[in-house]
Motif scaffolding. Structure first.
Motif, PDB file in Angstrom:
ATOM      1  N   UNK A 273       0.842  -1.199   0.000  1.00 55.42           N
ATOM      2  CA  UNK A 273       0.000   0.000   0.000  1.00 55.42           C
ATOM      3  C   UNK A 273       0.876   1.247   0.000  1.00 55.42           C
ATOM      4  N   UNK A 274       0.472   2.237  -0.744  1.00 54.56           N
ATOM      5  CA  UNK A 274       1.209   3.504  -0.773  1.00 54.56           C
ATOM      6  C   UNK A 274       1.419   4.026   0.642  1.00 54.56           C
ATOM      7  N   UNK A 275       2.503   4.732   0.810  1.00 56.04           N
ATOM      8  CA  UNK A 275       2.759   5.387   2.097  1.00 56.04           C
ATOM      9  C   UNK A 275       3.101   6.847   1.863  1.00 56.04           C
ATOM     10  N   UNK A 276       2.889   7.629   2.899  1.00 56.33           N
ATOM     11  CA  UNK A 276       3.248   9.051   2.853  1.00 56.33           C
ATOM     12  C   UNK A 276       3.601   9.488   4.258  1.00 56.33           C
ATOM     13  N   UNK A 277       4.670  10.255   4.378  1.00 59.59           N
ATOM     14  CA  UNK A 277       5.044  10.771   5.691  1.00 59.59           C
ATOM     15  C   UNK A 277       4.128  11.916   6.075  1.00 59.59           C
ATOM     16  N   UNK A 278       3.956  12.081   7.364  1.00 55.28           N
ATOM     17  CA  UNK A 278       3.070  13.126   7.867  1.00 55.28           C
ATOM     18  C   UNK A 278       2.142  12.516   8.889  1.00 55.28           C
ATOM     19  N   UNK A 279       1.100  13.197   9.347  1.00 53.08           N
ATOM     20  CA  UNK A 279       0.802  14.574   8.963  1.00 53.08           C
ATOM     21  C   UNK A 279       1.799  15.563   9.552  1.00 53.08           C
ATOM     22  N   UNK A 295       7.234  19.487   2.743  1.00 50.01           N
ATOM     23  CA  UNK A 295       7.382  18.295   1.912  1.00 50.01           C
ATOM     24  C   UNK A 295       6.813  17.068   2.619  1.00 50.01           C
ATOM     25  N   UNK A 296       6.247  16.166   1.809  1.00 48.70           N
ATOM     26  CA  UNK A 296       5.853  14.822   2.232  1.00 48.70           C
ATOM     27  C   UNK A 296       6.585  13.818   1.342  1.00 48.70           C
ATOM     28  N   UNK A 297       7.140  12.781   1.931  1.00 49.21           N
ATOM     29  CA  UNK A 297       7.788  11.726   1.166  1.00 49.21           C
ATOM     30  C   UNK A 297       6.803  10.584   0.948  1.00 49.21           C
ATOM     31  N   UNK A 321       8.750  10.964  -5.855  1.00 52.00           N
ATOM     32  CA  UNK A 321       8.283  10.493  -4.541  1.00 52.00           C
ATOM     33  C   UNK A 321       8.259  11.583  -3.475  1.00 52.00           C
ATOM     34  N   UNK A 322       8.171  12.823  -3.901  1.00 51.87           N
ATOM     35  CA  UNK A 322       8.101  13.920  -2.935  1.00 51.87           C
ATOM     36  C   UNK A 322       6.980  14.868  -3.317  1.00 51.87           C
ATOM     37  N   UNK A 323       6.108  15.137  -2.332  1.00 51.55           N
ATOM     38  CA  UNK A 323       5.086  16.172  -2.490  1.00 51.55           C
ATOM     39  C   UNK A 323       5.667  17.471  -1.942  1.00 51.55           C
TER      40      UNK A 323
END
Length: 614
Positions: A273-279, A295-297, A321-323
């Protein structure tokens, strides 16, 4: 296959298939179907047939035939026969819940009539070891109920009713087991094994299919390259949690125990499953570019969808891979944003909170007047908004400092130098470059100058008036110690003392300065002198040409001397010393002399006036 007859014909069927064929000729083979009795569709969409089977021999015998037909190709997937006795007729069978088949036939034996039951697996084979299928039957006496009337005879227009008595015969069935052994020729392993779709997301399913393992054969899926228990037959759906390799073997369509000697692997790739750092939580300034950018990775995703909740002026982009969230927010507030990831697996959003705050503010007095060497009271305050503290002030007078607490700048202390001080106090933290500014005017202590003492005559107007020059003061308070009839006024930094004293005496006065700095008083002494006096023997009789004896003495007050006497006899003079007028000398003429000696100095116009006789 073609059916013809009166009324029409049937042509162009979906498929035509001939099984067996010819006359009962041994050369064509020892087995011949003679009577199909049951044709049905199986649960997997194919077809099965139960039929009588003739087995040539000496003597010939009959058995039951079970065979399966592929509904797409019309090929025989497998066929099984079960020989019982001389005549086994009218077989009837069905598919049962475990995927196998059960059939029943009537056997005409030389010694009796038997029912034969056949239970097979899903490939038509008897259970392992040819174990008998247990069939239990219990003798019973049936009960019959008939409706009325019962017609069993009819002749012309006459129907005769006759009672019917059923005959019941109990039978005891015999059980027989027929085992069929088949020599295994391993089929080839499947040449093509696929999983569709592949790769898949965690929690999703894929279906394994196989082909190339021979006509009429099936395929089983295993978790291991060798051994183990089959997970199921293709098409087989799996839902692995991680990337997994499955192994597929070919199963003979005529003997389920006959399988390929190897298995063909297929690897199902499971993407996580996709992952994202944060919030994240960030505080930024309105109308200022976000720096550093937020930034979010991410992992797994191939991009982002439309963000929601971002402040106006702020955007989000995705790369490698970076927002990246950047821009210049144009409105204040708390913004809870959500950015959906696209591609990859799962429904995942990058979330966070951006708090956009206003620029710092400061308010407070622009000017203040304070006194040198006196504590600033009340202290000078500035109210701030947004800032978290202050930097180093500049321009404050020596002895004065600034502190910050709870959004308030406090300027306090005791200035030790006079002058006009334009100060600047930079706010720290928060947003913007904002300074608290103002002007502190430090005034010196009030001053007063002027005569320390003055002497005036009673009932005589002060002339000139007594004056004190002031600095710093804006007026005077109530004087004390002035003689009655005398007052003090202030104008343009000058105290004027004027009036006509009505009492004599020495008056030490104090006039407090008001306004300005310090406690300062104009002070002085006013001596109000009474009018001059003269006392003593007024008349004297003396002889001509003889010295006055004793001399005539007059006592004075106030005067500081005498003027030119008038009226004295020739030879007589007047002198003054220590408040005493002394008249002396030798008169050289006779007569009566009225003299007048004016007092000088002091107050008033006073004369010593007396008559002298000779």
């Amino acid at each position: 296959m073609r059916l013809t007859g009166s009324g029409g014909s049937w042509s162009n069927p979906a498929w035509i298939r001939l099984y067996g064929g010819g006359m009962l000729v041994p050369l064509l083979g020892p087995y011949y179907p003679v009577l199909p009795s049951r044709f049905f569709e199986t649960s997997d969409g194919n077809y099965a047939v139960w039929a009588n089977y003739l087995v040539l021999g000496a003597p010939p015998s009959f058995g039951n035939l079970l065979f399966k037909i592929n509904s797409s190709t019309s090929a025989v997937s497998w066929s099984k026969y079960h020989v019982f006795n001389f005549a086994s007729i009218f077989p009837y069978g069905e598919e049962v819940s475990d995927g196998g088949y059960i059939g029943v036939s009537y056997n005409l034996a030389g010694s009796g009539h038997d029912l034969h039951f056949i239970k097979t697996d899903n490939n038509g084979n008897a259970p392992t070891g040819c174990a008998a299928t247990n069939v239990s039957m219990t003798n019973s006496t049936p009960s019959y109920t008939y409706g009325t009337p019962i017609y069993n005879s009819w002749n012309g227009n006459t129907v005769t009713n006759t009672a019917i008595t059923p005959t019941v015969t109990n039978i005891t069935p015999n059980r027989a087991v027929q085992c069929i052994q088949t020599v295994c020729t391993p089929p080839p392993a499947p040449t093509t094994v696929t999983a569709t779709p592949n790769p898949i997301c965690a929690g999703s399913s894929t279906t394994i299919t196989a082909s190339g393992g021979g006509v009429g054969n099936t395929y089983n899926v295993f978790a291991n390259p060798t051994g183990g228990t089959a997970l199921g037959a293709t098409p087989f759906t799996v839902s692995p949690g991680t990337t997994t390799t499955y192994y597929v073997e070919t199963v003979s369509g005529s003997d389920p125990t006959c399988v390929s000697t190897s298995r063909t692997p297929v690897t199902v790739t499971v993407n996580p499953t996709n992952t994202v750092t944060g919030p994240v939580s960030e505080t930024v300034c309105v109308n200022q570019a976000i720096s550093p950018v937020i930034t979010h990775t991410t992992t797994g995703a191939t991009g982002i969808g439309a963000p929601s909740g971002l402040p106006a002026g702020v955007t989000a982009t995705w790369n490698a891979n970076t927002i990246t969230i950047s821009g210049t927010p144009t409105a204040t507030g708390t913004f809870n944003y959500s950015i959906p990831l696209t591609g990859g697996c799962g429904t995942v959003n990058a979330t966070g909170t951006i708090t956009v705050i206003s620029n710092n503010t400061v308010s407070g007095p622009n000017t203040a007047n304070v006194c040198v060497n006196e504590p600033i009271s009340p202290v000078i305050t500035h109210t701030t908004g947004g800032a978290t503290g202050i930097g180093s002030p500049s321009g404050l007078p020596a002895g004065v400092t600034a502190t910050w607490n709870a959004n308030t700048i406090t300027i306090s202390g005791t200035p030790t130098a006079t002058g006009i001080f334009n100060y600047t106090i930079p706010l720290t933290g928060g947003c913007g470059t904002v300074n608290a500014t103002g002007t502190i005017t430090v005034s010196p202590a009030n001053t007063v100058t002027g005569p320390g003492s003055a002497t005036v005559c009673i009932n005589t107007a002060l002339a000139p008036n007594i004056t004190h020059t002031t600095s710093g003061a804006t007026g005077i308070g109530v004087p004390s110690g002035l003689p009655a009839g005398v007052t003090a006024t202030w104008n343009a930094n000058t105290i004027t003392i004027s009036g006509t004293p009505t009492v004599a005496g020495t008056f030490n006065y104090t006039i407090p300065l008001t306004g300005g700095c310090g406690t300062v008083n104009a002070t002085g002494t006013i001596t109000v002198n009474p009018e001059n006096t003269v006392t003593g023997l007024a008349n004297a009789t003396v002889c001509v040409n003889e010295p006055l004896s004793p001399s005539i003495n007059l006592t004075t007050t106030g005067a500081t001397g005498i003027g030119a006497p008038t009226g004295l006899p020739t030879g007589v003079t007047a002198s003054w010393n220590a408040n005493t007028i002394t008249i002396s000398g030798t008169p050289t003429a006779t007569g009566t002399f009225n003299y007048s000696i004016p007092l000088t100095g002091g107050c008033g116009t006073i004369n010593a006036n007396r008559n002298n006789y000779g």
